[in-house]
Design a protein around this motif. Sequence first.
Motif, PDB file in Angstrom:
ATOM      1  N   LEU A 177      42.566  48.002  37.447  1.00 57.26           N
ATOM      2  CA  LEU A 177      42.247  47.689  36.057  1.00 57.26           C
ATOM      3  C   LEU A 177      43.435  47.960  35.142  1.00 57.26           C
ATOM      4  O   LEU A 177      43.707  47.203  34.211  1.00 57.26           O
ATOM      5  CB  LEU A 177      41.036  48.505  35.610  1.00 57.26           C
ATOM      6  N   LEU A 188      36.336  42.713  38.523  1.00 57.53           N
ATOM      7  CA  LEU A 188      37.240  42.581  37.381  1.00 57.53           C
ATOM      8  C   LEU A 188      36.994  41.272  36.635  1.00 57.53           C
ATOM      9  O   LEU A 188      37.028  41.226  35.406  1.00 57.53           O
ATOM     10  CB  LEU A 188      38.692  42.661  37.848  1.00 57.53           C
ATOM     11  N   VAL A 238      38.329  41.279  32.666  1.00 58.46           N
ATOM     12  CA  VAL A 238      39.689  41.826  32.586  1.00 58.46           C
ATOM     13  C   VAL A 238      40.547  41.371  33.766  1.00 58.46           C
ATOM     14  O   VAL A 238      41.690  41.810  33.893  1.00 58.46           O
ATOM     15  CB  VAL A 238      39.665  43.374  32.541  1.00 58.46           C
ATOM     16  N   GLY A 239      40.012  40.516  34.613  1.00 55.74           N
ATOM     17  CA  GLY A 239      40.785  39.998  35.729  1.00 55.74           C
ATOM     18  C   GLY A 239      41.400  38.670  35.361  1.00 55.74           C
ATOM     19  O   GLY A 239      42.056  38.533  34.327  1.00 55.74           O
ATOM     20  N   LEU A 273      47.159  41.734  39.470  1.00 51.86           N
ATOM     21  CA  LEU A 273      46.055  42.055  40.373  1.00 51.86           C
ATOM     22  C   LEU A 273      46.557  42.336  41.784  1.00 51.86           C
ATOM     23  O   LEU A 273      46.064  43.246  42.459  1.00 51.86           O
ATOM     24  CB  LEU A 273      45.058  40.892  40.404  1.00 51.86           C
ATOM     25  N   LEU A 300      39.685  51.122  41.748  1.00 54.64           N
ATOM     26  CA  LEU A 300      39.344  50.056  40.816  1.00 54.64           C
ATOM     27  C   LEU A 300      39.983  50.293  39.449  1.00 54.64           C
ATOM     28  O   LEU A 300      40.408  49.351  38.784  1.00 54.64           O
ATOM     29  CB  LEU A 300      37.823  49.939  40.675  1.00 54.64           C
ATOM     30  N   ALA A 306      45.882  45.177  35.629  1.00 50.46           N
ATOM     31  CA  ALA A 306      45.341  43.959  35.037  1.00 50.46           C
ATOM     32  C   ALA A 306      45.418  43.998  33.520  1.00 50.46           C
ATOM     33  O   ALA A 306      45.609  42.960  32.875  1.00 50.46           O
ATOM     34  CB  ALA A 306      43.896  43.760  35.483  1.00 50.46           C
TER      35      ALA A 306
END
Length: 278
Positions: free
Chosen positions: A136, A222, A227-228, A149, A132, A139
Amino acid sequence: MNANLMDIPALARRASRRVAVRRRAGFAILALVAVFALAGPFAIGIDPARQTLADTLMPPGAAHWLGTDLFGRSVLARLAHAARLSLGLACVAALSAAVPGVLLGVLASWRGGRIERALVMLADAVLSVPGLLLVLLFAALAPGRYWALYIGLSLSLCVEYFRVARVASRPVLAGDAVEASRLLGFGAAYILRRHLVPALAPVLGTLLAFSTAQAVLALAALGFIGVGLQPPTPELGLMMIEFLPHYEEAPWLIAAPVSLLMLLVLGMMLLVAEEDAP
């Protein structure tokens, strides 16, 4: 003792039936979600970004089956587009990770030596960063971009395919069947098609379902922390964080994306159900 031994086939048959029922249920759930994701936007016919401030926070009704959000947008329309986005991006990322990961894992087991050591070191280097967190990082480099992503998810999932394929293919390549094929002059393509693919297919099918579920959850996580993908994109995590402040006055809003996410993960877990231990 004899009665217990005689019951073993019956228990095995019941366990097999239970597994079959679970898998059929998982397939049915995923099929319904897939139909909703593919046909929903066309059947609903409402722009998910269209705002009607006079219809703010409408409860579910004939006009909007799941109500409207703070900006008067149809929750059902946004949920259908979010399902298509999350499921589509997760499947593409999982499949993109599976192909190079499996091929590199088979190559490592096949060649061994320096090639295997180099590939294992590369996989360990990628694995040292939590999956993850790796997504991140990508992203953060390009906020709100699909390709960031996609690359982050594919890279984090690829390592798992590499490790599983490397371990699972080793006993197959060392077996008598592969050795006989080599002595008879069959090439790598024949060995891969005739021996490795049938042996690896069950475990890789299970891993594909798990990795797709993992990708769906990662996208939602996310989006939930911002932050996605960015608003106004309809995405499950974004919908949750948008609806969360209104959970008291409109609890049906937060229930819609949470229920869809649970159905997605539940369907994939049921699809890879295994027999219970006797």
